[in-house]
Write an enzyme that holds these catalytic residues in place. Sequence first.
Site, PDB file in Angstrom:
ATOM      1  N   PRO A 239      -6.179 147.506  -1.569  1.00 45.75           N
ATOM      2  CG  PRO A 239      -8.285 146.958  -2.380  1.00 45.75           C
ATOM      3  CD  PRO A 239      -6.919 146.380  -2.152  1.00 45.75           C
ATOM      4  CG  ASN A 240      -9.905 151.735  -0.387  1.00 45.78           C
ATOM      5  OD1 ASN A 240      -9.845 152.746  -1.071  1.00 45.78           O
ATOM      6  ND2 ASN A 240     -10.710 150.724  -0.678  1.00 45.78           N
TER       7      ASN A 240
ATOM      8  NE  ARG B 114     -10.530 151.979   4.458  1.00 47.89           N
ATOM      9  CZ  ARG B 114     -10.310 150.711   4.174  1.00 47.89           C
ATOM     10  NH1 ARG B 114      -9.086 150.225   4.274  1.00 47.89           N
ATOM     11  NH2 ARG B 114     -11.286 149.936   3.784  1.00 47.89           N
TER      12      ARG B 114
ATOM     13  CE1 TYR C 114     -10.200 148.430   8.332  1.00 45.70           C
ATOM     14  CE2 TYR C 114     -11.291 150.432   7.583  1.00 45.70           C
ATOM     15  CZ  TYR C 114     -11.177 149.048   7.579  1.00 45.70           C
ATOM     16  OH  TYR C 114     -12.036 148.293   6.812  1.00 45.70           O
TER      17      TYR C 114
ATOM     18  CG  ASN D  52      -4.689 144.131   5.147  1.00 50.48           C
ATOM     19  OD1 ASN D  52      -5.733 143.696   4.650  1.00 50.48           O
ATOM     20  ND2 ASN D  52      -4.683 145.057   6.092  1.00 50.48           N
TER      21      ASN D  52
ATOM     22  CB  ALA E 294     -12.193 145.360  -0.480  1.00 49.04           C
TER      23      ALA E 294
ATOM     24  CG  ASP F 172      -7.195 130.557  -8.776  1.00 53.58           C
ATOM     25  OD1 ASP F 172      -7.589 129.852  -7.827  1.00 53.58           O
ATOM     26  OD2 ASP F 172      -7.871 130.717  -9.815  1.00 53.58           O
TER      27      ASP F 172
ATOM     28  CD  GLU G 176      -7.243 136.112   5.408  1.00 52.69           C
ATOM     29  OE1 GLU G 176      -7.261 134.864   5.287  1.00 52.69           O
ATOM     30  OE2 GLU G 176      -8.274 136.808   5.443  1.00 52.69           O
TER      31      GLU G 176
ATOM     32  CG  HIS H 211      -7.958 141.055   7.593  1.00 55.32           C
ATOM     33  ND1 HIS H 211      -8.117 141.537   6.316  1.00 55.32           N
ATOM     34  CD2 HIS H 211      -8.032 139.704   7.495  1.00 55.32           C
ATOM     35  CE1 HIS H 211      -8.288 140.527   5.482  1.00 55.32           C
ATOM     36  NE2 HIS H 211      -8.241 139.400   6.178  1.00 55.32           N
ATOM     37  CG  LEU H 212      -5.045 147.324   9.954  1.00 58.78           C
ATOM     38  CD1 LEU H 212      -5.451 148.183   8.777  1.00 58.78           C
ATOM     39  CD2 LEU H 212      -4.108 148.082  10.864  1.00 58.78           C
TER      40      LEU H 212
ATOM     41  NE  ARG I 113     -15.263 146.135   9.876  1.00 55.85           N
ATOM     42  CZ  ARG I 113     -14.581 146.731   8.894  1.00 55.85           C
ATOM     43  NH1 ARG I 113     -13.346 146.332   8.620  1.00 55.85           N
ATOM     44  NH2 ARG I 113     -15.129 147.721   8.206  1.00 55.85           N
TER      45      ARG I 113
ATOM     46  NE  ARG J 253     -16.205 145.177   6.319  1.00 56.90           N
ATOM     47  CZ  ARG J 253     -15.798 145.980   5.329  1.00 56.90           C
ATOM     48  NH1 ARG J 253     -14.745 145.680   4.615  1.00 56.90           N
ATOM     49  NH2 ARG J 253     -16.437 147.104   5.062  1.00 56.90           N
TER      50      ARG J 253
HETATM   51  C1  DQA Z   1      -9.188 145.016   6.181  1.00 55.66           C
HETATM   52  C2  DQA Z   1     -10.594 144.405   6.343  1.00 55.66           C
HETATM   53  C3  DQA Z   1     -11.315 144.337   5.015  1.00 55.66           C
HETATM   54  O1  DQA Z   1     -12.617 143.784   5.186  1.00 55.66           O
HETATM   55  C4  DQA Z   1     -11.477 145.728   4.429  1.00 55.66           C
HETATM   56  O2  DQA Z   1     -12.057 145.661   3.150  1.00 55.66           O
HETATM   57  C5  DQA Z   1     -10.190 146.500   4.392  1.00 55.66           C
HETATM   58  C6  DQA Z   1      -9.256 146.377   5.503  1.00 55.66           C
HETATM   59  C7  DQA Z   1      -8.481 145.205   7.542  1.00 55.66           C
HETATM   60  O3  DQA Z   1      -7.251 145.337   7.544  1.00 55.66           O
HETATM   61  O4  DQA Z   1      -9.130 145.244   8.587  1.00 55.66           O
HETATM   62  O5  DQA Z   1      -9.964 147.305   3.488  1.00 55.66           O
HETATM   63  O6  DQA Z   1      -8.399 144.134   5.400  1.00 55.66           O
END
Ligand code: DQA
Length: 143
Positions: A9-10, A17, A22, A73, A76, A86, A97, A99-100, A106, A110
């Site tokens: 999401p997002n 954003r 990011y 990624n 959230a 699962d 896994e 993340h940017l 943070r 998180r």
């Molecule tokens: C994220 C980090 C997460 O905590 C956050 O909710 C995101 C982006 C990152 O790529 O840094 O939406 O996954």
Amino acid sequence: MKILFLNGPNLNLLGTREPEIYGRTTLADIEAKVRERAAKLGAEIAFRQTNQEGELVAWIQEAKGKFDVIVLNAAAYTHTSVALRDAISAVGVPTIEIHLSNVHAREEFRHKSLIAPVCRGQICGFGANSYILAVEAAVTVNG
Ligand code: DQA
């Protein structure tokens, strides 16, 4: 070697954003860079984004037998989703896994990743470059 990139999401809003966290690179730009790096390493890429948890679960399930590695990624959902965790352990496709941002530097909520224990490893904090590092990790995931 087939790598499935899944974005939660997002992440469709990347570019506008919270750019101080990011960066200004859009998800389409990241996808183009990933495809370029993967082509050099001889890997095939599928690259998807959704705002829905259930869709991520479905894509993880469908990856079995079709992809060698998942790069996820989960945004959230990383911090909340037992369903994603699962799905990753049920399917058994090696998952990386990413993340940017450096989630450990943070807010405290998180710091906890529900998916980390079922992933091969975690790459975070390198901005758009986390995705490129994930391509490198994916091609060597099985040695
Ligand atoms: C994220 C980090 C997460 O905590 C956050 O909710 C995101 C982006 C990152 O790529 O840094 O939406 O996954």
